[in-house]
Design an enzyme around this catalytic site. Structure first.
Site, PDB file in Angstrom:
ATOM      1  CB  SER A  16      -0.904   0.008   1.236  1.00  0.00           C
ATOM      2  OG  SER A  16      -1.642   1.209   1.313  1.00  0.00           O
ATOM      3  CB  ALA A  19       0.469   7.796   5.254  1.00  0.00           C
ATOM      4  CG  ASP A  77      -9.254  -4.347  -2.470  1.00  0.00           C
ATOM      5  OD1 ASP A  77      -8.589  -3.365  -2.834  1.00  0.00           O
ATOM      6  OD2 ASP A  77     -10.372  -4.598  -2.941  1.00  0.00           O
ATOM      7  CE1 TYR A 159     -16.579   7.270   0.471  1.00  0.00           C
ATOM      8  CE2 TYR A 159     -14.922   5.528   0.457  1.00  0.00           C
ATOM      9  CZ  TYR A 159     -15.698   6.447  -0.219  1.00  0.00           C
ATOM     10  OH  TYR A 159     -15.592   6.557  -1.592  1.00  0.00           O
ATOM     11  CE  LYS A 180     -11.052   2.489  11.565  1.00  0.00           C
ATOM     12  NZ  LYS A 180     -10.341   3.287  10.570  1.00  0.00           N
ATOM     13  CG  HIS A 185     -13.414  -2.871   7.857  1.00  0.00           C
ATOM     14  ND1 HIS A 185     -13.496  -1.726   8.633  1.00  0.00           N
ATOM     15  CD2 HIS A 185     -12.750  -2.504   6.726  1.00  0.00           C
ATOM     16  CE1 HIS A 185     -12.914  -0.726   7.991  1.00  0.00           C
ATOM     17  NE2 HIS A 185     -12.454  -1.167   6.841  1.00  0.00           N
TER      18      HIS A 185
END
Length: 199
Positions: A16, A19, A77, A159, A180, A185
């Site tokens: 990726s 950052a 992803d 988001y 979080k 997820h």
């Protein structure tokens, strides 16, 4: 007990250039003695995401990074899926923000497209661990919730300001990293990865 796929002292390429993702994964892998290097730091090109599923795109990115670096590579992803938009933006979540990563505009588009429709949404994360010899391992996490408006909070990325997980009043962007990471997820996918790969 099975032999861990990764060991203390190993280097792992995060496939990726984001950052925010690098910071999250570095923090999650630090207790295991794994050094995380981003594809961006290695100046690896970002492969075009041509697959039609999270799993396909995760494999594409991890394989490219493992092959180019000669090291194990972990890709992520992930995306936001909105029920009223038939699961969009889904695998196109980053692309909705455009080349300049304009997430405020992408969030406004979601809000406008939903209108008075159902606000149910979910985040999906598929992790792929690829080895230079071609071995692939997949781990999927999902967090259900709803779209909130206007955007709230300044933590997180993407988001996060318009997504409140099920049973919570705070958006992801209003939560601390620890809050979080307890239910995201990505954290759920990482937990499966940790159990399978880190021993």
């Amino acid at each position: 007990m099975s032999t861990p796929l990764l060991h203390t002292g190993d280097k792992l390429v995060l496939a990726s250039h984001n950052a925010g993702k690098l910071a999250e994964f570095s923090a999650m892998l630090k207790p295991f003695g794994i050094t995380v290097i981003s594809a961006g730091e290695l100046k690896l090109p970002e492969p075009e995401e041509t697959e039609t599923t999270f799993t396909g795109n995760a494999a594409l990115k991890a394989q490219a990074a493992a092959k180019a670096s000669g090291l194990p590579a972990l890709s992520d992803d992930s995306g936001l899926c909105v029920a009223a938009l038939n699961g969009d933006p889904g695998i196109y979540s980053a692309r909705w923000a455009g080349p300049d990563k304009n997430f405020p505009a992408a969030m406004a588009r979601i809000h406008n497209d939903i209108g008075t429709g159902e606000r149910a949404a979910w985040f999906i994360c598929v992790l792929c661990l690829a080895f230079p010899d071609g071995r692939l391992h997949f781990f999927e996490g999902r967090t259900d919730g709803q779209i909130v408006w206007p955007p709230r909070g300044t933590n997180g990325h993407g988001y996060d300001p318009i997504f409140a997980p099920e049973g919570k009043t705070l958006s992801f962007a209003e939560m601390t990293d620890d809050e979080k990471n307890a239910l995201s997820h990505r954290a759920r996918a990482f937990d499966l990865f940790r159990k399978a790969c880190l021993g």
